[in-house]
Design a protein around this motif. Structure first.
Motif, mmCIF file in Angstrom:
data_model
loop_
_atom_site.group_PDB
_atom_site.id
_atom_site.type_symbol
_atom_site.label_atom_id
_atom_site.label_comp_id
_atom_site.label_asym_id
_atom_site.label_seq_id
_atom_site.Cartn_x
_atom_site.Cartn_y
_atom_site.Cartn_z
ATOM 1 N N ARG A 34 0.809 -1.218 0.000
ATOM 2 C CA ARG A 34 0.000 0.000 0.000
ATOM 3 C C ARG A 34 0.846 1.273 0.000
ATOM 4 O O ARG A 34 0.363 2.329 -0.426
ATOM 5 C CB ARG A 34 -0.936 0.014 1.214
ATOM 6 C CG ARG A 34 -2.067 -0.995 1.132
ATOM 7 C CD ARG A 34 -2.994 -0.883 2.328
ATOM 8 N NE ARG A 34 -4.130 -1.772 2.218
ATOM 9 C CZ ARG A 34 -5.242 -1.498 1.544
ATOM 10 N NH1 ARG A 34 -5.348 -0.330 0.917
ATOM 11 N NH2 ARG A 34 -6.242 -2.352 1.485
ATOM 12 N N ASN A 35 2.081 1.192 0.488
ATOM 13 C CA ASN A 35 2.879 2.407 0.663
ATOM 14 C C ASN A 35 4.126 2.472 -0.221
ATOM 15 O O ASN A 35 4.932 3.389 -0.054
ATOM 16 C CB ASN A 35 3.284 2.541 2.128
ATOM 17 C CG ASN A 35 2.102 2.848 3.021
ATOM 18 O OD1 ASN A 35 1.635 3.983 3.089
ATOM 19 N ND2 ASN A 35 1.581 1.833 3.704
ATOM 20 N N ALA A 36 4.281 1.519 -1.137
ATOM 21 C CA ALA A 36 5.453 1.549 -2.023
ATOM 22 C C ALA A 36 5.471 2.818 -2.867
ATOM 23 O O ALA A 36 6.499 3.500 -2.980
ATOM 24 C CB ALA A 36 5.464 0.308 -2.913
ATOM 25 N N ALA A 37 4.317 3.163 -3.454
ATOM 26 C CA ALA A 37 4.245 4.377 -4.282
ATOM 27 C C ALA A 37 4.411 5.625 -3.418
ATOM 28 O O ALA A 37 5.046 6.603 -3.833
ATOM 29 C CB ALA A 37 2.917 4.419 -5.032
ATOM 30 N N ASN A 38 3.839 5.606 -2.194
ATOM 31 C CA ASN A 38 3.999 6.743 -1.290
ATOM 32 C C ASN A 38 5.461 6.957 -0.930
ATOM 33 O O ASN A 38 5.922 8.095 -0.786
ATOM 34 C CB ASN A 38 3.179 6.529 -0.017
ATOM 35 C CG ASN A 38 1.684 6.537 -0.280
ATOM 36 O OD1 ASN A 38 1.237 7.017 -1.322
ATOM 37 N ND2 ASN A 38 0.909 6.008 0.643
ATOM 38 N N ALA A 39 6.198 5.862 -0.776
ATOM 39 C CA ALA A 39 7.625 5.964 -0.470
ATOM 40 C C ALA A 39 8.378 6.653 -1.607
ATOM 41 O O ALA A 39 9.286 7.461 -1.373
ATOM 42 C CB ALA A 39 8.207 4.579 -0.203
ATOM 43 N N LEU A 40 7.980 6.354 -2.842
ATOM 44 C CA LEU A 40 8.605 7.008 -3.990
ATOM 45 C C LEU A 40 8.283 8.503 -4.010
ATOM 46 O O LEU A 40 9.141 9.331 -4.343
ATOM 47 C CB LEU A 40 8.133 6.353 -5.292
ATOM 48 C CG LEU A 40 8.631 4.928 -5.544
ATOM 49 C CD1 LEU A 40 7.983 4.350 -6.799
ATOM 50 C CD2 LEU A 40 10.148 4.900 -5.692
ATOM 51 N N SER A 41 7.036 8.855 -3.659
ATOM 52 C CA SER A 41 6.659 10.271 -3.597
ATOM 53 C C SER A 41 7.452 10.999 -2.515
ATOM 54 O O SER A 41 7.911 12.133 -2.724
ATOM 55 C CB SER A 41 5.155 10.402 -3.321
ATOM 56 O OG SER A 41 4.387 9.904 -4.399
ATOM 57 N N VAL A 42 7.614 10.352 -1.356
ATOM 58 C CA VAL A 42 8.401 10.956 -0.281
ATOM 59 C C VAL A 42 9.865 11.106 -0.712
ATOM 60 O O VAL A 42 10.503 12.130 -0.438
ATOM 61 C CB VAL A 42 8.299 10.103 1.005
ATOM 62 C CG1 VAL A 42 9.282 10.601 2.063
ATOM 63 C CG2 VAL A 42 6.876 10.143 1.553
ATOM 64 N N LEU A 84 0.294 -2.036 -8.247
ATOM 65 C CA LEU A 84 0.022 -2.718 -6.981
ATOM 66 C C LEU A 84 -1.412 -2.488 -6.501
ATOM 67 O O LEU A 84 -1.773 -2.934 -5.410
ATOM 68 C CB LEU A 84 1.004 -2.243 -5.905
ATOM 69 C CG LEU A 84 2.483 -2.532 -6.171
ATOM 70 C CD1 LEU A 84 3.345 -1.950 -5.053
ATOM 71 C CD2 LEU A 84 2.725 -4.035 -6.302
ATOM 72 N N ASP A 85 -2.202 -1.787 -7.325
ATOM 73 C CA ASP A 85 -3.590 -1.469 -6.963
ATOM 74 C C ASP A 85 -3.618 -0.774 -5.603
ATOM 75 O O ASP A 85 -4.372 -1.155 -4.700
ATOM 76 C CB ASP A 85 -4.442 -2.745 -6.932
ATOM 77 C CG ASP A 85 -5.935 -2.434 -6.814
ATOM 78 O OD1 ASP A 85 -6.336 -1.320 -7.194
ATOM 79 O OD2 ASP A 85 -6.696 -3.303 -6.313
ATOM 80 N N ALA A 86 -2.785 0.252 -5.466
ATOM 81 C CA ALA A 86 -2.653 0.943 -4.183
ATOM 82 C C ALA A 86 -2.884 2.444 -4.329
ATOM 83 O O ALA A 86 -2.308 3.242 -3.575
ATOM 84 C CB ALA A 86 -1.266 0.683 -3.601
#
Length: 241
Positions: A34-42, A84-86
Motif C-alpha cells: 500500500r505504501n510503495a508508491a507513497n515511499a517514492l513520492s516521499v 500494486l492497486d494501491a
C-alpha cells in the motif's frame, strides 16, 4: 499423561506463535504494497528539499542533478501505485506536495539571483506550477491540461547545467515553460512505464545515463526526452499510440 499434556500445550503454543508470525508477515507485506508508491513520492520530495538546500548553498550543479532524480521518481510512483492497486487520496496528495516541492520551489530557485526581477520570475514560476497542479484535470481520459511540470523542470535543469547557469537563457526558457504550463493545451498522460516497450527503454536509458554517464550526455538525453514530449505529445507519447 502429564508428558502428553505438556507436549500438547507446547504444540499449541508453537502453532499459535507460527500463525501469529505469519499474520505479522502478511500485515508487513500489505503495508509495503500500500505504501510503495507513497515511499517514492516521499523520496521525490526529499530530492526536492535537498535540491533547495543545494541551491541556497550555491551548489547549482548538484541541485539540477537532484531534480533529474526526482524526475525519474515521479514517473515511477504512479505506475507503481496502479501496478500494486494501491491508489489512494493520501497518495495523490503526497504526489502533489512532492511535485510542488521538487518541480515548483526547487526548480524556481535555479532562476534566483540577487536581482529583483529574477526573484519575481522565481515566484511566478513557482506559482505557475501551483496553478498547473491545482487545475491539471482536462476532463478527457488520459490527458493533462497544460504541460506537466516535470518536463519544464527537466528542461530548466539541463539548460542550467549545459549553459553553466546562463541567466539570460534561463529567463527565456522559464517564461516559455510558464506559458506552456498555464496554457489550455492538451498533453497525454505520461504513463512511460505502462506503455510501449520502447518508452520503458527510454526510462531505463534515463536511469543509466543519470548514474553511469558524465553530465553533458545525460543532460542532452533528458533535454531531448522532455522537448520531444512538448513537440510531439500525441503522435509520440500518447499511451494509445
Amino acid at each position: 499423561m502429564i508428558l502428553l499434556t505438556a507436549s500438547s500445550g507446547l504444540f499449541q503454543c508453537t502453532n499459535k506463535f507460527f500463525h501469529s508470525d505469519k499474520a505479522t508477515g502478511l500485515r508487513i507485506k500489505e503495508f509495503a504494497r500500500r505504501n510503495a508508491a507513497n515511499a517514492l513520492s516521499v523520496a521525490n520530495m526529499i530530492m526536492g528539499l535537498a535540491s533547495i538546500l543545494s541551491s541556497l548553498d550555491g551548489h547549482h550543479h548538484t541541485a539540477c542533478w537532484l531534480l533529474l532524480i526526482g524526475y525519474l521518481l515521479d514517473l515511477a510512483d504512479g505506475a507503481v501505485a496502479r501496478r500494486l492497486d494501491a491508489c489512494s487520496a493520501l497518495g495523490a496528495k503526497l504526489d502533489d506536495f512532492a511535485d510542488f516541492t521538487t518541480f515548483g520551489i526547487a526548480t524556481s530557485l535555479l532562476l534566483r539571483t540577487s536581482g529583483m526581477l529574477d526573484n519575481i520570475l522565481c515566484i511566478c514560476y513557482a506559482l505557475s506550477v501551483f496553478v498547473r497542479l491545482c487545475f491539471f484535470s482536462s476532463g478527457i481520459p488520459f490527458m493533462y491540461l497544460g504541460l506537466p511540470c516535470i518536463y519544464a523542470s527537466a528542461i530548466l535543469a539541463c539548460a542550467s547545467m549545459l549553459s553553466g547557469g546562463n541567466a539570460a537563457m534561463l529567463r527565456v526558457i522559464a517564461v516559455a515553460m510558464i506559458l506552456f504550463m498555464i496554457s489550455h493545451s492538451f498533453y497525454p498522460h505520461d504513463r512511460v512505464l505502462e506503455s510501449q516497450a520502447w518508452k520503458k527503454a527510454v526510462y531505463a536509458g534515463g536511469v543509466v545515463m543519470l548514474f553511469c554517464s558524465f553530465f553533458p550526455p545525460a543532460c542532452v538525453y533528458y533535454l531531448l526526452w522532455s522537448v520531444s514530449y512538448i513537440l510531439f505529445p500525441t503522435s509520440l507519447w500518447s499511451s494509445e499510440v
